[in-house]
Design a protein around this motif. Structure first.
Motif: not given
Length: 154
Positions: A18-21, A46-51
């Motif tokens: 994803g992207h940070a603020g 993965p713990g953060m990546v979806l899909g």
């Protein structure tokens, strides 16, 4: 995507999470096995990546974006709380998913947990284990990270 062949544990790939603020991309580095030039089989969920989940074959671009070319035999279940989870709650989940059979993993800071369970385990069994575990922890939520299934508990 250029694999990290310097790693003593094998190849690792960098996937866009994803992207940070600030707009800067956020990446997750995962263990993988090179299948051919731009195709990698994930060796861990993965713990953060979806899909995606362990066992999926991905085509990975240099910017970390990816496409699942071949779906593997695992579900990826991700969980997080309002803050770090306790070592006791993580141990309880490890024990609970071992009976499915499955495997729970987390970084040392315990800000999130990832569970890998074979697709042969029915969704009701997974949901029952995850809901029971999450019911005892204020503010924790869980979801399927590699499908359009969602479940959570607060």
């Amino acid at each position: 995507m250029t694999p990290d062949l310097q790693s003593p544990t094998g190849t690792h790939i960098r996937l866009l999470a994803g992207h940070a603020g600030s707009g800067r991309p956020v990446f997750e580095v995962l263990p993988a096995r090179l299948v051919q030039s731009d195709l990698f089989e994930l060796a861990g969920s993965p713990g953060m990546v979806l899909g995606c989940a362990a066992g999926d074959v991905l085509r990975v671009a240099d910017d970390g974006q990816f496409e699942v070319v071949e779906q593997g035999e695992n579900w990826c279940i991700q969980a997080a709380g309002l803050g770090p989870l306790s070592p006791e709650s993580f141990a309880a989940l490890e024990e609970a998913v071992a009976d499915l059979p499955g495997m729970a993993e987390a970084p040392s800071h315990l800000r999130f947990i990832v569970v890998t369970v074979g697709r042969t385990v029915g969704l009701p069994a997974i949901e029952r284990v995850m809901d029971t575990w999450a019911a005892g922890i204020a503010g924790v939520e869980w979801w399927f990270g590699n499908e359009d299934h969602s479940a959570s508990s607060a």
